[in-house]
Design an enzyme around this catalytic site. Structure first.
Site, PDB file in Angstrom:
ATOM      1  CG  ASP A 121      -2.025   2.578  -0.467  1.00 49.81           C
ATOM      2  OD1 ASP A 121      -1.046   2.538   0.294  1.00 49.81           O
ATOM      3  OD2 ASP A 121      -2.921   3.456  -0.378  1.00 49.81           O
ATOM      4  CD1 TRP A 122      -5.497   4.544   1.558  1.00 47.45           C
ATOM      5  CD2 TRP A 122      -7.515   3.736   2.029  1.00 47.45           C
ATOM      6  NE1 TRP A 122      -5.809   4.905   2.846  1.00 47.45           N
ATOM      7  CE2 TRP A 122      -7.050   4.431   3.161  1.00 47.45           C
ATOM      8  CE3 TRP A 122      -8.775   3.133   2.097  1.00 47.45           C
ATOM      9  CZ2 TRP A 122      -7.768   4.544   4.346  1.00 47.45           C
ATOM     10  CZ3 TRP A 122      -9.512   3.248   3.272  1.00 47.45           C
ATOM     11  CH2 TRP A 122      -9.007   3.939   4.371  1.00 47.45           C
ATOM     12  CD1 TRP A 169       0.038   6.800   5.801  1.00 44.95           C
ATOM     13  CD2 TRP A 169       1.378   8.493   5.261  1.00 44.95           C
ATOM     14  NE1 TRP A 169      -0.403   7.322   4.608  1.00 44.95           N
ATOM     15  CE2 TRP A 169       0.401   8.357   4.249  1.00 44.95           C
ATOM     16  CE3 TRP A 169       2.327   9.498   5.149  1.00 44.95           C
ATOM     17  CZ2 TRP A 169       0.354   9.196   3.144  1.00 44.95           C
ATOM     18  CZ3 TRP A 169       2.286  10.341   4.039  1.00 44.95           C
ATOM     19  CH2 TRP A 169       1.309  10.183   3.053  1.00 44.95           C
ATOM     20  CG  ASP A 255       5.067  -1.775   0.853  1.00 48.92           C
ATOM     21  OD1 ASP A 255       5.449  -0.727   1.409  1.00 48.92           O
ATOM     22  OD2 ASP A 255       3.867  -2.081   0.722  1.00 48.92           O
ATOM     23  CG  HIS A 285       3.463   1.406  -0.926  1.00 50.41           C
ATOM     24  ND1 HIS A 285       2.865   0.386  -0.215  1.00 50.41           N
ATOM     25  CD2 HIS A 285       2.479   2.338  -1.128  1.00 50.41           C
ATOM     26  CE1 HIS A 285       1.592   0.673   0.007  1.00 50.41           C
ATOM     27  NE2 HIS A 285       1.332   1.847  -0.535  1.00 50.41           N
TER      28      HIS A 285
END
Length: 306
Positions: A121-122, A169, A255, A285
């Site tokens: 993710d980030w 989102w 995901d 995810h």
């Protein structure tokens, strides 16, 4: 204002017996305490694990345990605003650049070298930007359900960026004043999380006032090329286009928000010309949460090889 989650909030974390460590960062609002896990021999090769939104180092607990047991140094920080790290109460205090600056400061302060970066993710944009700022400290990358937005068409980027999932989102969080953190994490897993695990994801946030970073992170995603972060990401891509060290993708099979980025990483990065890539079944995810053992096995193989 700087907020610090009371330590008693972390008193009943399942399968997370790791002693917290802290690095102090300088900020205009005052000193910020950045928490991190540091397990295994300090002189051993490093595995640096970076989490994303809205999780924290707890998500890597299975990977941390396995990597330390294998004799490697497992380092997993909590971004400012997440986990045991201090939280800035104002959403405007967070920026794409600040997260990268804080991580560069952390890596330099701990003098981490020979790093295998594991990012989800980030953790991808932040970790890969940190790599680009100090590439000599990094020995390889495992990218797991992550992205590096550049607002470019294929093959340099993904088709139809940002797409319905990302747009929804960002729109949902833009004006929100609270988020059900554990329900968000559980909702993008293949199997719903137990209440005990959900409580651990909620632990960093006694109430909504602690969630400024969680609320702001989606708005920092560069959706258009004139947004902060896009030009910076393109500069990171320019370095990755020349990256010869191992780069491995470990995306899950569940995901859709990040799946297309796996091919971009494999096709653009010279170091991705290897046979370690894997699609991890049975995970949404948060691949490290649902299939931590499988991810840890790959980390061990790549770490040993480099």
């Amino acid at each position: 204002m700087i907020l610090r989650t009371p330590e008693q909030r972390f008193s009943a974390l399942p399968d997370f017996p790791f002693t917290p460590h802290y690095h102090t960062l300088t900020h205009g609002a005052g000193e910020l305490r950045m928490a991190y896990v540091d397990e295994g021999p300090r002189a051993a090769p490093v595995v640096l694990m970076l989490h994303g939104e809205p999780s924290w180092s707890f998500a890597y607990r299975k990977v941390i345990a396995a990597i330390a047991k294998a004799g490697y140094r497992a380092v997993a920080p909590d971004h400012i605003g997440f986990g045991r790290s201090d939280k800035l109460a104002d959403r405007s205090a967070y920026s794409y650049a600040s997260f990268i600056s804080w991580m560069c400061d952390f890596v330099s302060a701990l003098d981490l070298r020979d790093i295998l970066l594991v990012c989800q993710d980030w953790g991808g944009p932040i970790g890969l930007s940190t790599l680009a700022a100090m590439p000599e400290r990094f020995a390889g990358v495992i990218a797991a359900n992550t992205l590096l937005p550049n607002c470019e068409p294929p093959p340099a980027g993904v088709p139809d960026w940002p797409g319905d999932i990302i747009n929804a989102w960002v729109a949902m969080t833009r004006d929100a004043t609270d988020l059900p953190v554990s329900e968000i994490v559980s909702g993008v897993c293949v199997t719903a999380l137990s209440q005990t695990v959900k409580d651990a994801y909620d632990a960093p946030f006694p109430d909504a006032s602690y969630k400024a970073a969680v609320l702001e992170f989606p708005s920092l995603i560069p959706l258009r090329e004139n947004q902060p972060g896009c030009a910076e990401n393109r500069a990171v891509w320019a370095l990755l286009d020349q990256w010869q060290k191992p780069f491995v993708t470990a995306f899950s099979d569940g995901d859709p928000a990040t799946a297309a980025w796996s091919d971009v990483f494999r096709e653009r990065i010279p170091g991705a010309a290897n046979d370690w890539h894997m699609t991890i079944p049975g995970a949404g995810h948060f691949v490290q949460e649902e299939q931590g053992e499988a991810l840890a096995g790959l980390v061990e193989r790549v770490r040993e090889a480099i």
